[in-house]
Every structure is written in C-alpha cells, then in structure tokens.
Motif scaffolding. Structure first.
Motif, mmCIF file in Angstrom:
data_model
loop_
_atom_site.group_PDB
_atom_site.id
_atom_site.type_symbol
_atom_site.label_atom_id
_atom_site.label_comp_id
_atom_site.label_asym_id
_atom_site.label_seq_id
_atom_site.Cartn_x
_atom_site.Cartn_y
_atom_site.Cartn_z
ATOM 1 N N ASP A 9 0.892 -1.159 0.072
ATOM 2 C CA ASP A 9 -0.168 0.219 -0.024
ATOM 3 C C ASP A 9 0.933 1.275 0.006
ATOM 4 O OD1 ASP A 9 -2.383 -1.331 0.307
ATOM 5 O OD2 ASP A 9 -2.707 -1.087 2.169
ATOM 6 N N THR A 10 0.616 2.128 -0.883
ATOM 7 C CA THR A 10 1.056 3.712 -0.638
ATOM 8 C C THR A 10 0.016 4.602 -0.439
ATOM 9 O OG1 THR A 10 0.759 3.820 -3.189
ATOM 10 C CG2 THR A 10 2.743 2.813 -2.260
ATOM 11 N N ASP A 11 0.309 5.990 -0.480
ATOM 12 C CA ASP A 11 -0.869 6.791 -0.345
ATOM 13 C C ASP A 11 -1.823 6.997 -1.282
ATOM 14 O OD1 ASP A 11 0.365 7.558 2.281
ATOM 15 O OD2 ASP A 11 1.578 9.032 1.324
ATOM 16 N N ASN A 12 -1.461 6.439 -2.631
ATOM 17 C CA ASN A 12 -2.314 6.871 -3.623
ATOM 18 C C ASN A 12 -2.489 5.143 -4.342
ATOM 19 O OD1 ASN A 12 0.213 6.343 -4.829
ATOM 20 N ND2 ASN A 12 0.078 8.226 -6.143
ATOM 21 N N SER A 13 -2.129 4.163 -3.772
ATOM 22 C CA SER A 13 -2.178 2.917 -4.344
ATOM 23 C C SER A 13 -2.630 1.869 -3.426
ATOM 24 C CB SER A 13 -1.217 2.582 -5.249
ATOM 25 O OG SER A 13 -1.003 1.250 -5.770
ATOM 26 N N TYR A 14 -3.509 0.790 -3.490
ATOM 27 C CA TYR A 14 -3.816 -0.201 -2.530
ATOM 28 C C TYR A 14 -3.206 -1.378 -3.272
ATOM 29 C CZ TYR A 14 -7.012 2.891 -0.460
ATOM 30 O OH TYR A 14 -7.431 3.998 0.254
ATOM 31 N N ASN A 17 -5.618 -3.951 -5.219
ATOM 32 C CA ASN A 17 -5.839 -3.480 -6.560
ATOM 33 C C ASN A 17 -4.716 -3.839 -7.456
ATOM 34 O OD1 ASN A 17 -8.216 -2.364 -5.572
ATOM 35 N ND2 ASN A 17 -7.632 -0.303 -5.635
ATOM 36 N N LYS A 18 -3.413 -3.468 -7.138
ATOM 37 C CA LYS A 18 -2.433 -3.924 -7.910
ATOM 38 C C LYS A 18 -2.091 -5.515 -7.978
ATOM 39 C CE LYS A 18 -1.102 0.037 -9.069
ATOM 40 N NZ LYS A 18 -1.324 0.635 -10.324
ATOM 41 N N HIS A 49 -2.271 4.652 10.461
ATOM 42 C CA HIS A 49 -2.551 4.205 8.944
ATOM 43 C C HIS A 49 -2.287 2.652 9.003
ATOM 44 C CE1 HIS A 49 -3.616 8.049 7.632
ATOM 45 N NE2 HIS A 49 -2.441 8.741 7.842
ATOM 46 N N ARG A 51 -1.210 -0.369 6.646
ATOM 47 C CA ARG A 51 -0.424 -0.565 5.449
ATOM 48 C C ARG A 51 -0.546 -1.917 5.218
ATOM 49 N NH1 ARG A 51 0.435 4.202 2.463
ATOM 50 N NH2 ARG A 51 1.299 5.572 4.176
#
Length: 66
Positions: A9-14, A17-18, A49, A51
């Motif tokens: 996980d990043t701030d703009n990508s889960y 999904n990837k 948060h 991750r």
C-alpha cells in the motif's frame, strides 16, 4: 523458475488492486501462493494508518519472464 512479486500500500495505491491486476495476467497453473500481511504505522500527528503487503509467489517459464 519461481518468482515473488510484492505489492505494498502507498498513499495513492492499494496493494489489493495492484495484486489483482497482476493475478489477472497469470495462468492458473502459474500461481503458487498468495501471502498477506498488514501493519499499523503511527503518523507524526498521532493518528495511524494501516499498510498492507501482498506477496504473490508464481512460476515463470524462464529466468527472463517477470
């Protein structure tokens, strides 16, 4: 050859999904295992948060496939 692909996980990508996008491109017989883990990271402001990390273990036909 056995390969491992990591999705984080990043701030703009889960990661989910990837990982799902990657898995959709694999043949059924290529998949070896999927592993999932998560951690809670505190922030400077005192909140936290979650991750997630997903590891996909899969087979390739040669050392050059990814």
């Amino acid at each position: 050859m056995i390969q491992v692909k990591e999705f984080v996980d990043t701030d703009n990508s889960y990661a989910e999904n990837k990982a799902n996008e990657f898995l959709a491109g694999l043949k059924d017989d290529q998949l070896v295992q999927v592993c999932y883990g998560s951690v809670v990271k505190p922030t400077v402001t005192g909140t936290s948060h979650q991750r997630s990390t997903i590891l996909v273990v899969y087979k390739t036909n040669s050392a050059h496939d990814t």
